[in-house]
Scaffold this motif. Structure first.
Motif, short mmCIF file in Angstrom:
data_model
loop_
_atom_site.label_atom_id
_atom_site.label_comp_id
_atom_site.label_asym_id
_atom_site.label_seq_id
_atom_site.Cartn_x
_atom_site.Cartn_y
_atom_site.Cartn_z
N PHE A 188 -2.82 -36.30 22.91
CA PHE A 188 -3.10 -36.60 24.40
C PHE A 188 -1.90 -36.85 25.13
CE2 PHE A 188 -4.64 -40.09 21.63
CZ PHE A 188 -3.50 -41.07 21.99
N ASN A 189 -0.68 -37.13 24.64
CA ASN A 189 0.44 -37.83 25.28
C ASN A 189 1.03 -36.40 25.97
OD1 ASN A 189 0.76 -40.65 24.70
ND2 ASN A 189 1.20 -40.00 22.52
N LYS A 190 0.98 -35.32 25.08
CA LYS A 190 1.45 -34.05 25.56
C LYS A 190 0.28 -33.25 26.56
CE LYS A 190 4.06 -32.73 21.68
NZ LYS A 190 4.19 -31.96 20.47
N ILE A 191 -0.78 -33.59 26.38
CA ILE A 191 -2.03 -32.77 27.14
C ILE A 191 -2.01 -33.40 28.45
CG2 ILE A 191 -4.50 -32.47 27.48
CD1 ILE A 191 -4.54 -32.67 24.00
N ALA A 232 -3.67 -24.22 20.96
CA ALA A 232 -3.81 -24.36 22.43
C ALA A 232 -3.63 -25.86 22.98
CB ALA A 232 -5.18 -23.70 23.10
N PHE A 233 -4.17 -27.10 22.43
CA PHE A 233 -3.97 -28.08 22.79
C PHE A 233 -3.00 -29.19 22.20
CE2 PHE A 233 -7.94 -27.00 24.78
CZ PHE A 233 -7.99 -27.66 25.89
N TYR A 234 -2.00 -28.52 21.59
CA TYR A 234 -0.80 -29.16 20.79
C TYR A 234 -1.38 -30.22 19.81
CZ TYR A 234 2.26 -26.83 24.24
OH TYR A 234 2.90 -25.81 24.81
N GLY A 235 -2.35 -29.80 18.94
CA GLY A 235 -2.97 -30.66 17.96
C GLY A 235 -3.69 -31.97 18.48
N PHE A 236 -4.16 -31.94 19.84
CA PHE A 236 -4.91 -32.64 20.57
C PHE A 236 -4.05 -34.02 20.53
CE2 PHE A 236 -8.15 -29.76 19.81
CZ PHE A 236 -8.93 -29.66 20.83
N LYS A 266 -14.58 -28.09 31.19
CA LYS A 266 -14.38 -28.82 30.06
C LYS A 266 -12.90 -28.86 29.58
CE LYS A 266 -18.97 -27.16 27.90
NZ LYS A 266 -19.64 -26.52 27.09
N ILE A 267 -11.97 -27.68 30.02
CA ILE A 267 -10.52 -27.85 29.78
C ILE A 267 -10.10 -28.66 30.83
CG2 ILE A 267 -8.64 -26.47 30.49
CD1 ILE A 267 -9.96 -23.89 29.41
N GLU A 268 -10.48 -28.91 31.88
CA GLU A 268 -9.84 -29.89 32.90
C GLU A 268 -10.23 -31.39 32.47
OE1 GLU A 268 -11.27 -28.70 36.66
OE2 GLU A 268 -9.56 -27.15 36.91
N ALA A 269 -11.44 -31.38 31.78
CA ALA A 269 -11.88 -32.67 31.28
C ALA A 269 -11.04 -33.01 30.09
CB ALA A 269 -13.37 -32.61 30.90
N VAL A 270 -10.63 -32.22 29.35
CA VAL A 270 -9.75 -32.60 28.16
C VAL A 270 -8.32 -33.15 28.76
CG1 VAL A 270 -8.13 -31.89 26.34
CG2 VAL A 270 -10.47 -30.93 26.54
N ILE A 271 -7.96 -32.58 29.79
CA ILE A 271 -6.76 -33.01 30.39
C ILE A 271 -7.00 -34.38 31.05
CG2 ILE A 271 -4.83 -32.43 32.12
CD1 ILE A 271 -5.51 -29.43 31.96
#
Length: 202
Positions: A76-79, A70-74, A102-107
């Motif tokens: 962070f450049n993509k997220i 779901a998070f493209y392998g984490f 929590k989802i918005e926190a990841v972004i």
């Protein structure tokens, strides 16, 4: 209750928590505590520890592959480029923990991670500066925070990160090898120590 050792099926002694779920043994033996310098893996663990807040690690570990997809392998450049459309899609994904905050926190944290990389060269080089000194730690698995995890938590929050409290950060340190928190007598402890001695800090 103090952390204890258990004797596993192979006759070797391990931290007792690895017997509490079927998939914990492999995680204990092959991942937990081995030093990591890969930026995306470090970011993943910070994010997953944030998702664990209020839940069990068993729940998160069982869903980890879904999180990775779901998070493209984490990456962070993509997220960091995720939009509200991505958020809504993630909220409908039954394979992960569907918590908007929590989802918005990841972004949000992905954007912060990119800023650290721009300034420091890598996320790893920033995070490993907070490695606790052995003499400052208590007995293995006797602590849920440390002075360093408190400081790192504060510094990350100053940089805009979310869901990175001291306990969350300490669990991250345990898992990513900044601390060898396997119990004395655990078969994996010496393996971690050997890996840490060979590890080249970023």
């Amino acid at each position: 209750m103090a952390a204890q050792l258990i004797q596993s099926h192979d006759g070797k002694y391990r931290c007792n928590w690895c017997a509490s779920a079927p998939d914990f043994l492999e995680y204990h033996d092959k991942e937990w505590g081995f030093p990591v310098s890969d930026d995306f893996r470090l970011f993943e663990k910070l994010c997953l520890e944030g998702f664990q807040s209020g839940l069990s690690w068993r729940t998160i570990l069982a869903k980890r592959e879904n999180f990775r997809e779901a998070f493209y392998g984490f990456n962070f450049n993509k997220i960091a480029r995720f939009t509200n459309t991505n958020v809504e899609k993630l909220l409908s994904n039954e394979g992960i923990v569907r918590h908007r905050g929590k989802i918005e926190a990841v972004i949000n944290n992905a954007k912060c991670a990119r800023e650290i990389v721009k300034k420091e060269g890598s996320l790893a080089s920033f995070l490993w500066r907070y490695e606790p000194k052995k003499e400052m730690l208590g007995k293995p698995q006797s602590m849920s925070t440390s002075n360093e995890s408190i400081i790192l938590s504060k510094d990350l929050k100053k940089l805009g990160w979310k869901f990175v409290g001291p306990t969350t950060v300490y669990a991250f340190m345990q898992a990513m090898g900044l601390i060898n928190d396997h119990l004395e007598g655990c078969v994996t402890r010496s393996k971690i120590e050997s890996a840490r001695n060979k590890f080249v800090k970023p």
